[in-house]
Design a protein around this motif. Structure first.
Motif, PDB file in Angstrom:
ATOM      1  N   LYS A   1     -11.223   5.597  -4.979  1.00  0.00           N
ATOM      2  CA  LYS A   1      -9.805   6.038  -4.621  1.00  0.00           C
ATOM      3  C   LYS A   1      -9.380   5.326  -3.394  1.00  0.00           C
ATOM      4  O   LYS A   1      -8.601   4.689  -3.343  1.00  0.00           O
ATOM      5  CB  LYS A   1      -9.812   7.682  -4.076  1.00  0.00           C
ATOM      6  N   ILE A   2     -10.458   4.969  -2.528  1.00  0.00           N
ATOM      7  CA  ILE A   2     -10.224   4.100  -1.199  1.00  0.00           C
ATOM      8  C   ILE A   2      -9.858   2.612  -1.636  1.00  0.00           C
ATOM      9  O   ILE A   2      -8.658   1.855  -1.218  1.00  0.00           O
ATOM     10  CB  ILE A   2     -11.446   3.924  -0.410  1.00  0.00           C
ATOM     11  N   ALA A   3     -10.607   2.020  -2.789  1.00  0.00           N
ATOM     12  CA  ALA A   3     -10.281   0.786  -3.154  1.00  0.00           C
ATOM     13  C   ALA A   3      -8.847   0.503  -3.723  1.00  0.00           C
ATOM     14  O   ALA A   3      -8.081  -0.242  -3.771  1.00  0.00           O
ATOM     15  CB  ALA A   3     -11.421   0.357  -4.364  1.00  0.00           C
ATOM     16  N   LYS A   4      -8.476   1.778  -4.789  1.00  0.00           N
ATOM     17  CA  LYS A   4      -7.367   1.647  -5.311  1.00  0.00           C
ATOM     18  C   LYS A   4      -6.101   1.687  -4.285  1.00  0.00           C
ATOM     19  O   LYS A   4      -5.052   0.898  -4.451  1.00  0.00           O
ATOM     20  CB  LYS A   4      -7.263   2.856  -6.318  1.00  0.00           C
ATOM     21  N   GLU A   5      -6.133   2.652  -3.518  1.00  0.00           N
ATOM     22  CA  GLU A   5      -5.277   2.642  -2.387  1.00  0.00           C
ATOM     23  C   GLU A   5      -5.135   1.429  -1.751  1.00  0.00           C
ATOM     24  O   GLU A   5      -4.109   1.003  -1.228  1.00  0.00           O
ATOM     25  CB  GLU A   5      -5.477   3.887  -1.375  1.00  0.00           C
ATOM     26  N   SER A   6      -6.106   0.939  -1.455  1.00  0.00           N
ATOM     27  CA  SER A   6      -6.097  -0.457  -0.609  1.00  0.00           C
ATOM     28  C   SER A   6      -5.662  -1.549  -1.387  1.00  0.00           C
ATOM     29  O   SER A   6      -4.625  -2.294  -0.816  1.00  0.00           O
ATOM     30  CB  SER A   6      -7.520  -1.026  -0.401  1.00  0.00           C
ATOM     31  N   LEU A   7      -5.671  -1.690  -2.879  1.00  0.00           N
ATOM     32  CA  LEU A   7      -4.981  -2.648  -3.638  1.00  0.00           C
ATOM     33  C   LEU A   7      -3.627  -2.439  -3.820  1.00  0.00           C
ATOM     34  O   LEU A   7      -2.906  -3.295  -3.632  1.00  0.00           O
ATOM     35  CB  LEU A   7      -5.620  -2.590  -5.241  1.00  0.00           C
ATOM     36  N   ILE A   8      -3.184  -1.214  -3.827  1.00  0.00           N
ATOM     37  CA  ILE A   8      -1.706  -0.786  -3.839  1.00  0.00           C
ATOM     38  C   ILE A   8      -1.065  -1.219  -2.570  1.00  0.00           C
ATOM     39  O   ILE A   8       0.153  -1.616  -2.553  1.00  0.00           O
ATOM     40  CB  ILE A   8      -1.465   0.745  -4.098  1.00  0.00           C
ATOM     41  N   ARG A   9      -1.749  -0.889  -1.274  1.00  0.00           N
ATOM     42  CA  ARG A   9      -1.043  -1.224  -0.170  1.00  0.00           C
ATOM     43  C   ARG A   9      -0.922  -2.853   0.254  1.00  0.00           C
ATOM     44  O   ARG A   9      -0.026  -3.362   0.481  1.00  0.00           O
ATOM     45  CB  ARG A   9      -1.972  -0.825   1.102  1.00  0.00           C
ATOM     46  N   GLU A  10      -2.198  -3.397  -0.372  1.00  0.00           N
ATOM     47  CA  GLU A  10      -1.950  -4.723  -0.220  1.00  0.00           C
ATOM     48  C   GLU A  10      -0.921  -5.507  -1.327  1.00  0.00           C
ATOM     49  O   GLU A  10      -0.351  -6.441  -0.713  1.00  0.00           O
ATOM     50  CB  GLU A  10      -3.322  -5.499  -0.617  1.00  0.00           C
ATOM     51  N   ASN A  11      -0.784  -4.980  -2.435  1.00  0.00           N
ATOM     52  CA  ASN A  11       0.341  -5.579  -3.326  1.00  0.00           C
ATOM     53  C   ASN A  11       1.816  -5.431  -2.646  1.00  0.00           C
ATOM     54  O   ASN A  11       2.638  -6.326  -2.720  1.00  0.00           O
ATOM     55  CB  ASN A  11       0.214  -4.746  -4.573  1.00  0.00           C
ATOM     56  N   ILE A  12       1.892  -4.031  -2.097  1.00  0.00           N
ATOM     57  CA  ILE A  12       3.014  -3.855  -1.518  1.00  0.00           C
ATOM     58  C   ILE A  12       3.610  -4.832  -0.435  1.00  0.00           C
ATOM     59  O   ILE A  12       4.505  -5.153  -0.175  1.00  0.00           O
ATOM     60  CB  ILE A  12       3.526  -2.329  -1.160  1.00  0.00           C
ATOM     61  N   LYS A  13       2.591  -4.856   0.477  1.00  0.00           N
ATOM     62  CA  LYS A  13       2.647  -5.557   1.532  1.00  0.00           C
ATOM     63  C   LYS A  13       2.804  -7.268   1.259  1.00  0.00           C
ATOM     64  O   LYS A  13       3.759  -7.817   1.908  1.00  0.00           O
ATOM     65  CB  LYS A  13       1.528  -5.620   2.534  1.00  0.00           C
TER      66      LYS A  13
END
Length: 310
Positions: free
Chosen positions: A68-80
């Protein structure tokens, strides 16, 4: 002859079964789609390795929590990343990024960049990918500062007054944080009760992964030691009577509702260098306000995105 055919058939059966299992295990699956961009299961495994490489404490988490942490991290990174491309050219060498990388590998105990690269290689990570992640975070912070620095409010007299309250004895606190969003104020106590209920059967780091929208979730919500004197009165009033391992009531801040858990407390006796302590206080307050603006800005962008998770 029959025996020979039997062994041949059995060997072929095992081989086909292995090929099927291997191909299934290496099948590319889409786990999230953000606009036209996709995140795959391979991206997810790379992100897990990256997060653990920079914070070994994460390997103690259950796989579901780490996922869950990794998935959220990837989503945040993509949006940024998509937002940054409107303002910057990515992939440029920069001394500031190099210094940030140096700070990271020294904090991990490596004496040189070469040893850090070898470490990443052992963790099955590519240095250029790690560098890109640092670049995105650094440029994001730069973007937030350029957009919001004129809105920063720093009252030096108030900060100085707080520092001078305890000249010879300073209290330092180490926190873990959960920052969650809400639409209506009634939701705050409901979510807070959910968190307290979950804490009966789960560790705080697991709760962080489940609820927190802060970037600190990558580090299980853990924060650095902070001098109590530089905390805002709003936070101080909520944590002043807390002992180690106790959890605060929700604290409303611009980016959401904050819950703090006291991990440790220490007292330091020394004569205060007012100039240095004031400088630290100002920097802490700047970082705190910019962090709030960062979350607010990110959420504005995220809310405009079509995100599908699978």
């Amino acid at each position: 002859m029959i025996k020979r055919y039997f062994y041949l058939f059995f060997f072929l059966f095992l081989l086909l079964n292995y090929i099927h299992t291997f191909s299934k295990a290496n099948e590319i699956k889409i786990i999230a789609k953000i606009g036209n961009d996709i995140i795959t299961n391979f991206d997810l495994e790379d992100e897990k390795r990256y997060l653990i490489a920079l914070n070994k404490n994460l390997q103690n988490l259950e796989n579901e929590t780490l996922t869950k942490i990794a998935k959220e991290s990837l989503i945040r990174e993509n949006i940024k990343k998509v937002e940054l491309l409107k303002y910057y050219d990515l992939g440029q060498k920069n001394q500031f990024f190099d210094n940030t990388i140096m700070e990271i590998y020294k904090n991990l105990g490596f004496e040189s960049l070469e040893k850090f690269k070898n470490y990443l290689n052992d963790e099955k990570l590519k240095y250029k990918n790690v560098y890109m992640k640092i670049e995105i975070e650094s440029l994001w912070n730069q973007l937030i500062y350029s957009k919001y620095n004129e809105r920063l409010i720093i009252n030096k007299k108030d900060l100085e007054r707080e520092i001078l309250k305890n000249k010879k004895k300073q209290k330092f606190i180490k926190f873990t944080e959960i920052l969650f969003s809400f639409d209506k104020k009634e939701e705050i106590n409901l979510k807070y009760d959910q968190i307290l209920n979950d804490l009966k059967t789960n560790s705080f780091s697991e709760i962080v992964a489940k609820y927190s929208i802060s970037d600190s979730a990558k580090n299980s919500g853990s924060l650095d030691w902070v001098n109590e004197n530089i905390l805002s009165n709003r936070i101080k009033n909520k944590i002043k009577n807390l002992n180690i391992d106790e959890v605060s009531q929700p604290i409303i801040i611009p980016s959401g509702a904050l819950i703090l858990k006291v991990d440790d407390i220490k007292f330091v006796k020394n004569e205060i260098n007012l100039e240095k302590e004031l400088e630290k206080s100002i920097q802490y307050e700047i970082n705190n306000q910019l962090n709030n603006y960062s979350i607010i800005h990110y959420n504005k962008i995220k809310n405009k995105k079509i995100i599908n998770e699978y």
